[in-house]
Design an enzyme around this catalytic site. Structure first.
Site, PDB file in Angstrom:
ATOM      1  N   GLY A 280       0.741  -1.130   0.104  1.00 52.15           N
ATOM      2  CA  GLY A 280      -0.024   0.193  -0.097  1.00 52.15           C
ATOM      3  C   GLY A 280       0.646   1.056  -0.005  1.00 52.15           C
ATOM      4  N   CYS A 281       0.380   2.404  -0.238  1.00 57.11           N
ATOM      5  CA  CYS A 281       0.957   3.389  -0.382  1.00 57.11           C
ATOM      6  C   CYS A 281       1.428   4.085   1.027  1.00 57.11           C
ATOM      7  CB  CYS A 281       0.234   4.571  -1.216  1.00 57.11           C
ATOM      8  SG  CYS A 281      -1.631   4.810  -0.346  1.00 57.11           S
ATOM      9  N   TYR A 282       0.676   4.341   1.931  1.00 58.72           N
ATOM     10  CA  TYR A 282       1.001   4.472   3.485  1.00 58.72           C
ATOM     11  C   TYR A 282       2.075   3.521   3.792  1.00 58.72           C
ATOM     12  CZ  TYR A 282      -2.789   8.117   4.021  1.00 58.72           C
ATOM     13  OH  TYR A 282      -3.505   9.114   3.901  1.00 58.72           O
TER      14      TYR A 282
END
Length: 351
Positions: free
Chosen positions: A149-151
């Site tokens: 995921g990005c986070y």
């Protein structure tokens, strides 16, 4: 040439895959699927990509598409990747899943946080968590890559050197993260409307965000611990900007440990030595999301606060590139024994 299919090609992540892969010298895009734009020319959906691919969107026929492609990118919401991954695994094709369906080693963790029954728990053990800076050797031997995921990408890259060096308490980590609106996807949502987002900042998913267990899992893996033994506080915020993630991480130094910011910065430089996309900033230079806008680059700044005995780390990435499509292409390059930087060399756009 590597024949590539992109499933879910008309979301923001899918479009970013098309933009970047259309200039990859070793790639031929052979199929673009969509549920909403079947038989429509891709350049009509995204006029900015006029003349880049020359394909129309097609229906999501799993078997037919697998026959055409060497590697399939899945840019789908969670819960929808399993049939594709199963067929690809059966045929021995490579899959890079940009969703959450194969990021977790424990099926119960996925089902608890995503409120969805996992239909192929047996495949979880075959998936490799696709963070190249930490797992490239495993990625190279895999057929199913779970793109982070990005986070988590921003958070784990910011934390990894600290954890390996064992200078902070892994049970007292706080992550305060901000994201641009594109992270919410292209579909119409009240919270993503201009009038809701402009001149506004808000926290969301407080104490409940689904990326929390993903970060905890990978922190635990770095430490050789069970995931449930790591706990952190993660709070994301929505910012009035299109792209970018800025994560500020607070770690409590171990008791009686004395370390300077200069020493800590050297730990980071040594850890990420020769990593083409990771840049450690100098003292008093703090990363900005505009530095990596549209690129696969990562900027990390840090210091030690002797007054509170804490380390403060700030990480900036583009959520659609290093946080999604760019990292997926970096993983593809590894899978096919290409230079990781292929088609990803460009710097960010400024201003």
């Amino acid at each position: 040439m590597i024949k590539v299919a992109i499933v879910g090609s008309t979301g923001y992540t899918g479009a970013e895959l098309v933009r970047l892969l259309s200039h990859h010298p070793e790639v031929e895009i052979v199929a673009l699927t969509s549920q909403s734009y079947v038989d429509q020319a891709y350049e009509e959906v995204y006029p900015s990509l006029t003349g880049q691919v020359g394909l129309s969107c097609q229906a999501q026929d799993i078997e037919a598409l697998m026959n055409e492609a060497d590697v399939v990118f899945l840019a789908l919401p969670h819960g929808l990747s399993v049939p594709w991954a199963q067929e690809a695994y059966r045929q021995g094709k490579k899959v890079i899943d940009l969703g959450a369906d194969f990021r977790f080693r424990e099926v119960q963790t996925y089902e608890n946080w995503y409120k969805t029954k996992h239909e192929a728990p047996d495949l979880l053990s075959q998936a490799v968590y696709g963070l190249p800076e930490l797992n490239r050797h495993k990625i190279r031997e895999s057929v199913l890559v779970a793109n982070p995921g990005c986070y988590p990408t921003a958070s784990i890259l910011g934390l990894a050197p600290l954890l390996q060096a064992k200078v902070i308490n892994p049970k007292k980590i706080i992550i305060d993260a901000k994201s641009g609106v594109s992270g919410a996807g292209r579909s119409a949502k009240l919270g993503s409307l201009y009038g809701e987002v402009n001149e506004n900042v808000k926290a969301y998913g407080v104490a409940t965000h689904r990326h929390t267990p993903e970060i905890e899992q990978e922190i635990a893996a770095l430490l050789g611990m069970e995931a449930e033994k790591v706990k952190l506080s993660f709070t994301p915020h929505l910012m009035p900007m299109t792209r970018g993630i800025l994560s500020t991480i607070y770690g409590e130094l171990l008791e009686n440990l004395q370390i300077s910011a200069v020493e800590l910065r050297q730990i980071y430089k040594d850890f990420y030595d020769k990593e083409p996309f990771i840049h450690i900033t100098e003292e008093d230079q703090w990363p900005q999301t505009k530095w990596c806008y549209g690129s696969n680059h990562v900027f990390i700044g840090l210091t030690v606060d002797p007054r509170t005995h804490r380390v403060i780390v700030t990480t900036a990435i583009d959520n659609l590139v290093k946080g999604a499509a760019g990292q997926a292409i970096q993983n593809m390059n590894i899978l096919f024994d290409l230079p990781e930087t292929k088609a990803l060399e460009r710097p960010g756009i400024w201003p």
